[in-house]
Design an enzyme around this catalytic site. Structure first.
Site, short mmCIF file in Angstrom:
data_model
loop_
_atom_site.label_atom_id
_atom_site.label_comp_id
_atom_site.label_asym_id
_atom_site.label_seq_id
_atom_site.Cartn_x
_atom_site.Cartn_y
_atom_site.Cartn_z
N CYS A 1 0.83 -1.20 0.00
CA CYS A 1 0.00 0.00 0.00
C CYS A 1 0.86 1.25 0.00
CB CYS A 1 -0.87 0.02 1.25
SG CYS A 1 -1.79 -1.49 1.50
N ARG B 1 4.78 0.40 -6.47
CA ARG B 1 4.75 -0.59 -5.39
C ARG B 1 3.60 -1.58 -5.55
NH1 ARG B 1 8.29 0.87 -1.42
NH2 ARG B 1 7.41 -0.67 -0.03
N TRP C 1 -3.40 -2.40 -1.32
CA TRP C 1 -3.11 -3.77 -1.73
C TRP C 1 -3.88 -4.63 -0.75
CZ3 TRP C 1 -1.05 -6.05 -5.81
CH2 TRP C 1 -0.58 -7.35 -5.71
N ASN D 1 -1.53 1.77 6.32
CA ASN D 1 -0.75 0.63 5.80
C ASN D 1 -0.46 -0.29 6.96
OD1 ASN D 1 -0.63 1.90 3.36
ND2 ASN D 1 1.57 2.33 3.41
N GLY D 2 -0.34 -1.60 6.67
CA GLY D 2 -0.04 -2.55 7.74
C GLY D 2 -1.24 -3.45 8.01
N GLU E 1 21.43 -16.30 -6.14
CA GLU E 1 20.81 -15.02 -6.49
C GLU E 1 20.25 -15.07 -7.92
OE1 GLU E 1 19.63 -12.43 -5.40
OE2 GLU E 1 19.67 -11.02 -7.07
N LYS F 1 16.38 -14.42 -8.94
CA LYS F 1 15.96 -13.35 -9.86
C LYS F 1 15.08 -13.93 -10.96
CE LYS F 1 16.72 -10.39 -8.42
NZ LYS F 1 17.30 -9.61 -7.35
N GLU G 1 11.66 -14.80 -9.54
CA GLU G 1 10.92 -13.63 -9.08
C GLU G 1 10.27 -12.86 -10.23
OE1 GLU G 1 11.93 -10.00 -6.02
OE2 GLU G 1 13.52 -10.75 -7.28
N HIS H 1 24.82 -35.99 -5.76
CA HIS H 1 24.19 -36.66 -4.62
C HIS H 1 22.67 -36.72 -4.76
CE1 HIS H 1 27.97 -37.01 -2.48
NE2 HIS H 1 28.21 -35.75 -2.82
N LYS I 1 9.19 -6.27 -2.17
CA LYS I 1 10.22 -5.24 -2.25
C LYS I 1 10.88 -5.18 -0.89
CE LYS I 1 12.32 -1.74 -4.08
NZ LYS I 1 13.43 -2.38 -4.72
#
Ligand code: AGP
Length: 612
Positions: A2, A27, A73, A99-100, A487, A491, A494, A510, A607
């Protein structure tokens, strides 16, 4: 995630609010709304659509000099107009954006229902509007009503409150969800992210958890709350200056922020290195960590804590610290660390790693460390963020605002900062001046080398095109290449939603080799180091089972070893991960583009996760 904006001053508030909401669109959100006080009445306009729909709906019918806005959101209740913020009390006197997540929302809503209050939305936030209205009866100051309400609230919030009986002020509160005040000339801005206010002012005040602020056009007052939600003693806060520019939040010539930020890496890295390399003593200067040579020498272990890509960057850091300083080092997800009652060792240097500086798990890990006497420094990009403030010392990453959900330039600057930390730790121990000089020169060469990699983006795009149809992909690396592989897999997952798994090269035999066949490509990280022949033999094993291989390498590889080879310039071997990582960003980007993904707003929207 949000977004929140607020304004009070002389301007027409509506365009300021709409522009602020537009700059927070990156966002992600599913509905938007705003509330202003016009002729002593609240006007609330909402839409289940985009900020542009809200703009169309508002038209030019609303003039006001105070207001609040929100992009939502959905967490409680589906994304529709009724559930969009702002929420109001029954009389339409109080408006709230939030928000939250309010954890005891169910009880609060039930208690209001029992008193005959009719709630119209399914949200946790609406309860706050009714509760504040009840507390704000008579002449009670709005701030007092907000504080009284928050005493009953469990959970996380960043919130802004508007009251028609107090048309000259906004009341703002924070607990676990970012809120920043922007200080102008006889005008004030409020936002959940500086992106929404940086075009108007660079002077900002970040609220800490358990703080409430009353904001007028000409002044503001921040008050800390004690454990029971009452005012605690403390001075109002002094503004700091933000580094960001409005242009950092604009795409310019790029299609999306991820590609823009990948291309910003050479410049971002130059900023991170500027003034921090010491040729004379072949070391690094990191004044912000505030540790002298004796204290640096007394460190017996270094532990990096972060989430997602920040954790993988920490793994790169751990490898660098062990190699250059010969101090045992490791990385752990902050999300695990905070829950497992860790043994906190006073001789360990803990490094909290975060682009946003707001990731809740990392913040909680830092708080746990501080409570137990651990020495912790931050490696944080956003100056003034909660983790930066909580650590109080550390290394700022200077990557500039990272707008895309996928972290790219911040990760590169994290790894470069850890190389400098490792160099500094090494030079007060056994690392020779000659080796230090080699690393200093290697670090200085990195931005130009990344420029060279980016100049060959079309080759990576071509490889991405060849492999974009794969349903699964392995990312293989060992030692220096292992965090790079992790990483790279992260990526790809994601932004493209292609299933990717990272394995240490020697672990393949293995078990996972059983999955290798012609429809399972493997991307193998091959640094030009002492493990080159081992990595070549890994590629041969994969190909012997019919598995296609993309080699990403700083070495000269035998011809026909792999189905595709992506070369990066050869640098100092310890620094190779910083170069090998860049083509993996490009690969993820181009696979996602080929598959038509919404690259800047991927599904996870992780994010920085500020709620639980
Ligand atoms: C990176 O591409 C991800 N978006 C995610 O893993 C991110 O790195 C993580 O959420 C941590 O964020 P932070 O660096 O802001 O703390």
């Amino acid at each position: 995630m949000c977004g929140i904006v607020g304004y009070i001053g002389r301007r027409d508030a509506v365009p300021v609010l709409l522009e602020g909401l537009r700059s927070l669109e990156y966002r992600g959100y599913d509905s938007a709304g705003l509330a202003v006080i016009h002729r002593n009445r609240l006007q609330v306009i909402k839409t289940a659509g985009r900020v542009q729909d809200l703009r169309d709906r508002v038209g030019d019918r609303t003039k006001a000099t105070i207001g609040i806005g929100h992009t939502r959101w959905a967490t409680h209740g589906e994304p529709n107009e009724t559930n969009a913020h702002p929420h109001t009390d029954t009389e339409g006197r109080i408006a709230v954006v939030h928000n939250g997540i309010i954890e005891n929302a169910e009880q609060l809503r039930d208690a209001l229902g029992a008193k005959g209050v009719k709630l119209v939305s399914d949200t946790d936030t609406e309860a706050l509007a009714h509760m504040i209205a009840a507390e704000a009866a008579g002449d009670t100051p709005l701030e007092e009503a907000v504080r009284a309400t928050l005493r009953h609230v469990e959970g996380t919030y960043g919130l802004v409150v508007l009251d028609t009986r107090h048309p000259g002020e906004l009341v703002v509160a924070r607990n676990g969800s970012p809120i920043v005040l922007g200080i102008g000339e006889s005008e004030m801005f409020v936002a959940s992210d500086v992106a929404a206010l940086v075009r108007y002012t660079k002077q900002v005040v970040y609220l800490d958890d358990a703080e409430v602020a009353t904001v007028h056009a000409a002044d503001y007052r921040v008050v800390p709350l004690d454990g029971s939600g009452r005012r605690a003693a403390g001075d109002s806060k002094v503004p700091t200056t933000v580094e960001a520019e409005a242009g950092d939040y604009e795409l310019g010539a790029y299609e999306d922020f991820m590609r823009k930020e990948i291309h910003e890496q050479p410049e971002a890295l130059r900023r991170a290195l500027r003034g921090r390399l010491d040729d004379r003593f072949a070391t690094a200067k990191l004044g912000g960590i505030n540790l002298d040579a004796r204290e640096l020498r007394s460190i017996r272990r270094v532990k990096f804590l972060g989430c997602g890509s920040a954790y993988y960057a920490g793994q790169m850091g751990a490898v660098l610290v062990e190699e250059l300083a010969r101090i045992p080092s490791d990385a752990e997800p902050a999300s695990e660390f905070r829950y497992r009652n860790p043994v906190v060792d006073p001789d360990t240097l803990y490094v909290a790693v975060s682009q946003s500086g707001e990731t809740l798990d990392t913040l909680m890990a830092v708080q746990e460390l501080r409570r137990k006497g651990g020495q912790v420094i931050g490696a944080v990009n956003v100056v003034g963020s909660a983790i930066g403030r909580e650590c109080g010392r550390g290394v700022f990453l200077h990557a500039g605002p990272e707008v895309a959900v996928a972290s790219t330039k911040a990760l590169t600057n994290m790894a470069a900062s850890f190389a400098m930390l490792a160099l500094l730790l090494g030079r007060v121990r056994d690392l020779s001046a000659a080796s230090g000089q080699r690393i200093v020169a290697g670090l200085r060469a990195l931005p130009g080398q990344i420029d060279q990699i980016l100049a060959h983006e079309d080759l990576v795009a071509e490889v991405a095109g060849r492999f974009a149809d794969a349903e699964h992909m392995f990312f293989i690396g060992r030692v220096r290449g292992w965090p790079v592989a992790r990483e790279g897999a992260q990526k790809l997952k994601e932004v493209s939603y292609v299933h990717a798994e990272a394995y240490q090269a020697a672990e393949l035999k293995h078990g996972p080799l059983a999955l290798i066949n012609s429809s399972m490509p493997s991307l193998v990280i091959v640094p030009a180091d002492e493990l080159l022949s081992k990595n070549i033999s890994t590629i041969e094993q994969i190909r012997a089972r019919g598995g296609p291989v993309i080699a990403v390498t700083s070495a000269e590889l035998p011809p026909y070893l792999a189905d595709a080879v992506i070369r990066v310039p050869a640098g100092e071997p310890e620094l190779d991960p910083l170069l090998l990582n860049v083509p993996l960003q490009l690969l993820a980007y181009h696979v996602a583009a080929k598959l038509g993904r919404d690259i800047d707003k991927p599904r996870n929207l992780a994010k920085s996760v500020t709620v639980e």
